[in-house]
Design a protein around this motif. Structure first.
Motif, short mmCIF file in Angstrom:
data_model
loop_
_atom_site.label_atom_id
_atom_site.label_comp_id
_atom_site.label_asym_id
_atom_site.label_seq_id
_atom_site.Cartn_x
_atom_site.Cartn_y
_atom_site.Cartn_z
N LEU A 155 -28.84 -0.05 -11.80
CA LEU A 155 -27.61 0.41 -11.13
C LEU A 155 -27.96 1.40 -10.03
O LEU A 155 -27.50 1.28 -8.89
N SER A 162 -29.63 -0.30 -7.17
CA SER A 162 -28.72 -1.07 -6.32
C SER A 162 -27.88 -0.15 -5.45
O SER A 162 -27.65 -0.43 -4.28
N GLN A 222 -24.21 -4.66 -16.64
CA GLN A 222 -24.39 -3.43 -15.86
C GLN A 222 -24.58 -3.76 -14.39
O GLN A 222 -24.06 -3.07 -13.52
N GLN A 223 -25.33 -4.83 -14.14
CA GLN A 223 -25.57 -5.21 -12.75
C GLN A 223 -24.27 -5.61 -12.07
O GLN A 223 -24.02 -5.23 -10.92
N GLY A 280 -22.46 -2.53 -11.36
CA GLY A 280 -23.08 -1.88 -10.20
C GLY A 280 -22.64 -2.53 -8.91
O GLY A 280 -22.24 -1.87 -7.95
N VAL A 317 -19.11 -1.63 -8.08
CA VAL A 317 -19.02 -0.28 -7.50
C VAL A 317 -19.40 -0.31 -6.03
O VAL A 317 -18.72 0.25 -5.17
N ILE A 318 -20.49 -1.04 -5.75
CA ILE A 318 -20.98 -1.14 -4.37
C ILE A 318 -19.94 -1.80 -3.47
O ILE A 318 -19.65 -1.31 -2.38
#
Lengths: 201, 132
Positions: free
Chosen positions: A11, A14, B5-6, B9, B12-13
């Protein structure tokens, strides 16, 4: 637990990846540095920035996109080509508020205005203006119906005078993409600035 | 778990990127008119006239020749008294051609305090903000 730690690491990686991407986008040598992103068009009233989203009336209004979905597209203004939409019978605006059968009287007369600079001459088409307007809208309050009697300039138009009464406010705007809609007639041979002057000797 | 989780992530990005790209400005419809000659003083929201909605249904001359609307935001001194008498908007918004004026909020839905203006071409000189 290891899996969890790994995922947190992924996370962070990224996110940092994105920050580096953003950082490079903010560096001094970006592509199209001066080009602003195009503003989103035809947003629903609650998101357009002039309607109060807290007003109950705002949510009763029709979103423009819904109304424009079947109309002929343009690249400027409302992103609608209003005249073509009428000719394509996508819309049929009334010419009289209470009489749906009333039709405008079309005047088919192009006025050619020779311009002094290097731009092509201006063609004013009466037909598509009389499709929407009455003679009294322009004559004689804005334009004297006589050749050579009307002084006009792009500066005046940008200030909202002459053509700028409508063009730039409601009718198609003055933009680099719309110059040739008016400046439509190439200069006659032997006029001030010939193409040969511009090309190689 | 890792994949979850990825995805999180990535989400979120995407949200972060989206909020960065999305400008927080007014993007009113081209030709919208904000009318605030008297609204603020009367503690009403300014009225917003959607030109596009009306031009789908009526030619320009219906309002600008037959009803006598002058070209130019703020040039017509429109009051509710005149509208009730059947002038300006009241020529159609009378419950016969269009809905009647008891629907206050439908027109008076602008953000309070906005000056009278046309939301036209941003390059038009009158729309370019002068630095203070």
């Amino acid at each position: 637990m290891i899996m969890y730690k790994l995922s947190i690491l992924m996370l962070i990686a990224s996110i940092s990846g994105v920050f580096s991407l953003v950082a490079s986008a903010e560096s001094s040598n970006t592509f199209n540095r001066m080009l602003k992103p195009q503003a989103p068009a035809n947003l629903p009233p609650a998101e357009d920035g002039i309607h109060d989203p807290e007003s109950p009336g705002t949510h009763m209004l029709q979103p423009p996109k819904e109304a424009f979905s079947g109309l002929v597209k343009a690249k400027w203004g409302n992103k609608v080509d209003w005249v073509k939409s009428i000719h394509a019978k996508k819309i049929a605006p009334r010419h009289n508020a209470s009489d749906a059968t009333s039709k405008p009287i079309i005047m088919n007369l192009d006025i050619i205005r020779e311009v002094r600079g290097s731009m092509p001459d201006v063609v004013f088409p009466h037909d598509r203006h009389t499709l929407l307007l009455a003679c009294s809208n322009c004559h004689t309050g804005i334009f004297i119906p006589q050749k050579g009697a009307n002084q006009m300039s792009m500066a005046a138009i940008m200030l909202g005078e002459s053509c700028g009464k409508c063009h730039g406010a409601v009718a198609f705007p003055v933009a680099t993409s719309t110059c040739k809609l008016c400046h439509a007639k190439p200069k006659a041979k032997g006029s001030v600035l010939k193409r040969s002057v511009m090309s190689k000797p | 778990m890792v994949i979850k989780q990825q995805i999180l992530g990535l989400g979120v990005i995407l949200v972060a990127l989206f909020t960065m790209v999305m400008p927080m400005k007014a993007y009113a419809e081209y030709g919208d008119i904000v009318m605030n000659n008297y609204a603020d003083a009367a503690e009403m929201r300014p009225a917003v006239f959607p030109h596009w909605f009306h031009r789908i249904r009526f030619n320009c001359s219906v309002c600008h020749a037959d009803l006598g609307f002058k070209f130019g935001a703020g040039k017509n001194e429109i009051t509710m008294a005149k509208i009730i008498e059947g002038e300006f908007c009241g020529a159609c918004h009378n419950g016969e051609i269009a809905w009647s004026i008891e629907n206050c909020d439908v027109c008076h839905s602008g953000i309070a305090g906005m000056p009278t203006q046309v939301k036209g071409d941003p390059l038009r000189v009158s729309n370019i903000a002068t630095p203070k």
